[in-house]
Design an enzyme around this catalytic site. Sequence first.
Site, PDB file in Angstrom:
ATOM      1  N   LYS A   1       0.711   7.291  -0.149  1.00 11.78           N
ATOM      2  CA  LYS A   1      -0.154   6.449  -0.991  1.00 11.78           C
ATOM      3  C   LYS A   1      -1.465   6.155  -0.290  1.00 11.78           C
ATOM      4  O   LYS A   1      -2.533   6.279  -0.869  1.00 11.78           O
ATOM      5  CB  LYS A   1       0.573   5.127  -1.301  1.00 11.78           C
ATOM      6  CG  LYS A   1      -0.329   4.054  -1.883  1.00 11.78           C
ATOM      7  CD  LYS A   1       0.399   2.753  -2.136  1.00 11.78           C
ATOM      8  CE  LYS A   1       0.525   1.820  -0.973  1.00 11.78           C
ATOM      9  NZ  LYS A   1      -0.625   0.962  -0.657  1.00 11.78           N
ATOM     10  N   ASN A   2      -1.365   5.758   0.981  1.00 11.32           N
ATOM     11  CA  ASN A   2      -2.576   5.280   1.670  1.00 11.32           C
ATOM     12  C   ASN A   2      -3.506   6.404   2.118  1.00 11.32           C
ATOM     13  O   ASN A   2      -4.587   6.140   2.648  1.00 11.32           O
ATOM     14  CB  ASN A   2      -2.188   4.383   2.848  1.00 11.32           C
ATOM     15  CG  ASN A   2      -1.639   3.049   2.354  1.00 11.32           C
ATOM     16  OD1 ASN A   2      -1.731   2.749   1.160  1.00 11.32           O
ATOM     17  ND2 ASN A   2      -1.064   2.263   3.252  1.00 11.32           N
TER      18      ASN A   2
ATOM     19  N   CYS B   1      -5.001 -11.785  -0.697  1.00 11.23           N
ATOM     20  CA  CYS B   1      -3.783 -11.248  -1.284  1.00 11.23           C
ATOM     21  C   CYS B   1      -2.616 -11.870  -0.554  1.00 11.23           C
ATOM     22  O   CYS B   1      -2.800 -12.616   0.404  1.00 11.23           O
ATOM     23  CB  CYS B   1      -3.746  -9.738  -1.217  1.00 11.23           C
ATOM     24  SG  CYS B   1      -3.320  -9.143   0.394  1.00 11.23           S
TER      25      CYS B   1
ATOM     26  N   ARG C   1      -7.663 -11.248   4.300  1.00 11.89           N
ATOM     27  CA  ARG C   1      -8.225  -9.903   4.200  1.00 11.89           C
ATOM     28  C   ARG C   1      -9.700  -9.893   3.775  1.00 11.89           C
ATOM     29  O   ARG C   1     -10.051  -9.478   2.675  1.00 11.89           O
ATOM     30  CB  ARG C   1      -7.379  -9.026   3.279  1.00 11.89           C
ATOM     31  CG  ARG C   1      -5.956  -8.914   3.774  1.00 11.89           C
ATOM     32  CD  ARG C   1      -5.104  -8.086   2.858  1.00 11.89           C
ATOM     33  NE  ARG C   1      -5.127  -6.663   3.153  1.00 11.89           N
ATOM     34  CZ  ARG C   1      -4.523  -5.742   2.408  1.00 11.89           C
ATOM     35  NH1 ARG C   1      -3.901  -6.087   1.323  1.00 11.89           N
ATOM     36  NH2 ARG C   1      -4.569  -4.474   2.751  1.00 11.89           N
TER      37      ARG C   1
ATOM     38  N   ASP D   1       3.079  -1.922   8.311  1.00 13.21           N
ATOM     39  CA  ASP D   1       3.720  -1.582   7.031  1.00 13.21           C
ATOM     40  C   ASP D   1       5.211  -1.255   7.179  1.00 13.21           C
ATOM     41  O   ASP D   1       5.891  -1.021   6.185  1.00 13.21           O
ATOM     42  CB  ASP D   1       2.999  -0.398   6.361  1.00 13.21           C
ATOM     43  CG  ASP D   1       1.635  -0.803   5.818  1.00 13.21           C
ATOM     44  OD1 ASP D   1       1.357  -2.013   5.738  1.00 13.21           O
ATOM     45  OD2 ASP D   1       0.848   0.103   5.478  1.00 13.21           O
TER      46      ASP D   1
ATOM     47  N   ARG E   1       4.420   0.183  -6.978  1.00 12.86           N
ATOM     48  CA  ARG E   1       3.063   0.421  -6.479  1.00 12.86           C
ATOM     49  C   ARG E   1       3.084   1.460  -5.365  1.00 12.86           C
ATOM     50  O   ARG E   1       2.106   2.177  -5.175  1.00 12.86           O
ATOM     51  CB  ARG E   1       2.465  -0.876  -5.919  1.00 12.86           C
ATOM     52  CG  ARG E   1       2.165  -1.915  -6.964  1.00 12.86           C
ATOM     53  CD  ARG E   1       1.443  -3.075  -6.325  1.00 12.86           C
ATOM     54  NE  ARG E   1       0.379  -2.569  -5.462  1.00 12.86           N
ATOM     55  CZ  ARG E   1      -0.182  -3.242  -4.466  1.00 12.86           C
ATOM     56  NH1 ARG E   1       0.221  -4.455  -4.211  1.00 12.86           N
ATOM     57  NH2 ARG E   1      -1.130  -2.711  -3.744  1.00 12.86           N
TER      58      ARG E   1
HETATM   59  C1  EPZ Z   1      -4.670  -0.603   5.142  1.00 10.06           C
HETATM   60  O1  EPZ Z   1      -5.164  -1.810   4.597  1.00 10.06           O
HETATM   61  C2  EPZ Z   1      -3.445  -0.257   4.335  1.00 10.06           C
HETATM   62  N1  EPZ Z   1      -3.820  -0.063   2.935  1.00 10.06           N
HETATM   63  C3  EPZ Z   1      -2.410  -1.366   4.471  1.00 10.06           C
HETATM   64  O2  EPZ Z   1      -1.254  -0.983   3.762  1.00 10.06           O
HETATM   65  C4  EPZ Z   1      -2.066  -1.527   5.948  1.00 10.06           C
HETATM   66  O3  EPZ Z   1      -1.169  -2.603   6.098  1.00 10.06           O
HETATM   67  C5  EPZ Z   1      -3.333  -1.804   6.753  1.00 10.06           C
HETATM   68  O4  EPZ Z   1      -4.304  -0.745   6.514  1.00 10.06           O
HETATM   69  C6  EPZ Z   1      -3.094  -1.867   8.249  1.00 10.06           C
HETATM   70  O5  EPZ Z   1      -2.516  -0.681   8.683  1.00 10.06           O
HETATM   71  C7  EPZ Z   1      -4.264   1.118   2.525  1.00 10.06           C
HETATM   72  O6  EPZ Z   1      -4.443   2.048   3.301  1.00 10.06           O
HETATM   73  C8  EPZ Z   1      -4.543   1.274   1.076  1.00 10.06           C
HETATM   74  P1  EPZ Z   1      -7.287  -3.206   7.624  1.00 10.06           P
HETATM   75  P2  EPZ Z   1      -6.605  -2.357   5.000  1.00 10.06           P
HETATM   76  O7  EPZ Z   1      -8.680  -3.309   7.124  1.00 10.06           O
HETATM   77  O8  EPZ Z   1      -7.515  -1.200   5.194  1.00 10.06           O
HETATM   78  C9  EPZ Z   1      -8.811  -7.492   9.001  1.00 10.06           C
HETATM   79  C10 EPZ Z   1       0.442  -1.228   2.138  1.00 10.06           C
HETATM   80  O9  EPZ Z   1       1.462  -1.944   2.060  1.00 10.06           O
HETATM   81  N2  EPZ Z   1     -10.111  -7.194   8.387  1.00 10.06           N
HETATM   82  O10 EPZ Z   1      -6.993  -2.176   8.653  1.00 10.06           O
HETATM   83  O11 EPZ Z   1      -6.948  -3.371   4.000  1.00 10.06           O
HETATM   84  C11 EPZ Z   1      -7.689  -7.641   7.976  1.00 10.06           C
HETATM   85  O12 EPZ Z   1      -7.698  -8.911   7.381  1.00 10.06           O
HETATM   86  C12 EPZ Z   1      -0.868  -1.806   2.624  1.00 10.06           C
HETATM   87  O13 EPZ Z   1       0.432  -0.023   1.825  1.00 10.06           O
HETATM   88  C13 EPZ Z   1     -11.157  -8.053   8.629  1.00 10.06           C
HETATM   89  O14 EPZ Z   1     -11.016  -9.062   9.337  1.00 10.06           O
HETATM   90  O15 EPZ Z   1      -6.282  -3.033   6.394  1.00 10.06           O
HETATM   91  C14 EPZ Z   1      -6.480  -7.368   8.835  1.00 10.06           C
HETATM   92  O16 EPZ Z   1      -6.127  -8.528   9.532  1.00 10.06           O
HETATM   93  C15 EPZ Z   1      -0.808  -3.268   2.844  1.00 10.06           C
HETATM   94  N3  EPZ Z   1     -12.366  -7.774   8.045  1.00 10.06           N
HETATM   95  C16 EPZ Z   1      -6.976  -6.312   9.834  1.00 10.06           C
HETATM   96  O17 EPZ Z   1      -8.415  -6.398   9.793  1.00 10.06           O
HETATM   97  C17 EPZ Z   1     -12.560  -6.676   7.269  1.00 10.06           C
HETATM   98  O18 EPZ Z   1     -13.684  -6.485   6.773  1.00 10.06           O
HETATM   99  C18 EPZ Z   1      -6.585  -4.875   9.509  1.00 10.06           C
HETATM  100  O19 EPZ Z   1      -6.847  -4.616   8.143  1.00 10.06           O
HETATM  101  C19 EPZ Z   1     -11.494  -5.796   7.050  1.00 10.06           C
HETATM  102  C20 EPZ Z   1     -10.266  -6.074   7.624  1.00 10.06           C
END
Ligand code: EPZ
Length: 430
Positions: free
Chosen positions: A22-23, A126, A131, A317, A409
């Site tokens: 998916k990701n 969320c 996030r 995840d 999802r």
């Molecule tokens: C991706 O989300 C995945 N989603 C998530 O999978 C996964 O848990 C996550 O990466 C971490 O591996 C998809 O690929 C569609 P991040 P993403 O930006 O990109 C913080 C699932 O169940 N952050 O790497 O949204 C954030 O809050 C989902 O399939 C900021 O602070 O994750 C988090 O604490 C859930 N500012 C950390 O970084 C920003 O601008 C990592 O989030 C962006 C992120």
Amino acid sequence: MDRIRLVGGNELRGEISISGAKNAALPLMIASLLTDEPLVLHNVPRLADVKQLERILENHGVDIAVHGRRRGEEEGVGQRMTFHAADIVDTTAPYDLVSKMRASFWVIGPLLARCHEARVSLPGGCAIGTRPVDLFLFGLKQLGAEIDIDEGYVVASAPKGGLVGATVSFPKVSVGATHTILMAAALARGTTIIENAAQEPEITNVAECLVAMGAKISGIGTRTLTVEGVEKLHGATVEVIPDRIETGTFAMAAAMTGGDVLLKGARPEHLQAALDILAQTGTELSSEASGIRVRRNGNGIQPVDVDTDPFPGFPTDLQAQFMALMTMSSGVSEIRETIFENRYMHVAELARFGADIAVNGQVATITGRPQLKGAQVMATDLRASVSLVIAGLAAKGETVVNRIYHLDRGFERLEDKLSRCGAKIERLAG
Ligand code: EPZ
């Protein structure tokens, strides 16, 4: 609302074909916005999140076609789809579409790169944490974008002539921000260096797709990506990688129930950290030509401590699924969630099975029990939901998981895949 009913206690035995990730599929679909030629994706999973992104892309003017199964092709094989963004008809991604799925915010990168403007609704918080999008905005500003927040929308415009290459040094690793800046940089003028980039296999899948589309990227698979912007990208045909989170989920299910399962198509190098941890729990894992075999030999589940980390660390995840496994270990284990601040909603639900888990800030302490008991539980987010299914497979008696739309999802044909391996699991409609 659909529910899942399980009767626990059966070992899992058989083969499970791993679906496309998916990701990876989601950002690959978004990459189609970068070119006026068709992007063909193979092995796209049939998931609610894919459908949701289709709606968003169609709103921007992308023509989407799903191709039929080829003769002789196995049933259940991923979809072949074409995404053709000949003209971008709308550079706004509206609230009602973006708010349903955070990854849809990522369209901001390609829209800004190709059309020099984008108006994308803020995704909002969320269930698993606040996030924010600060890292995306920081990166896009480094590439010369002007950004305003207006009525809940990020309104972004590129300088005359388009985005300009720059060094983007992320203060924190973010998967989504890395995807977005990588796509934006592919069409920027000059060189972009992305430092502290995410290294997840899904980033590599997207980077290799961009290269197939004519982008110039080096350092793929490392923490530093260098992108020489090009004027135009072209169409390509790309395969979505197998889903490492689905792989890890079934591996943990088999570790918990016992049995012998071959995870067909799984790539061990995509989840080595999780496989190493599973091996320490007493699970036997072996790489075979067609995938990964998982066996439990009846010696009990050893407790193991885990910290979640960006790739190549143990994935957040898989944290909920691993916690489910640890609830039946022979001792005490600790999990430290370092990526998201609120990813323990499954704890209260696992407690309904009789699990003993105490949370203190980022750390969950799990005292294993010899046996869980089936219960009525509620799915809260995608990965939390599947941890309840795993617990139900191993628990004594009946479990009903409510609100399973979260599962749809991100897990393709979950009940079907598990029941073919001997699980007593069914979906109850309504
Ligand atoms: C991706 O989300 C995945 N989603 C998530 O999978 C996964 O848990 C996550 O990466 C971490 O591996 C998809 O690929 C569609 P991040 P993403 O930006 O990109 C913080 C699932 O169940 N952050 O790497 O949204 C954030 O809050 C989902 O399939 C900021 O602070 O994750 C988090 O604490 C859930 N500012 C950390 O970084 C920003 O601008 C990592 O989030 C962006 C992120």
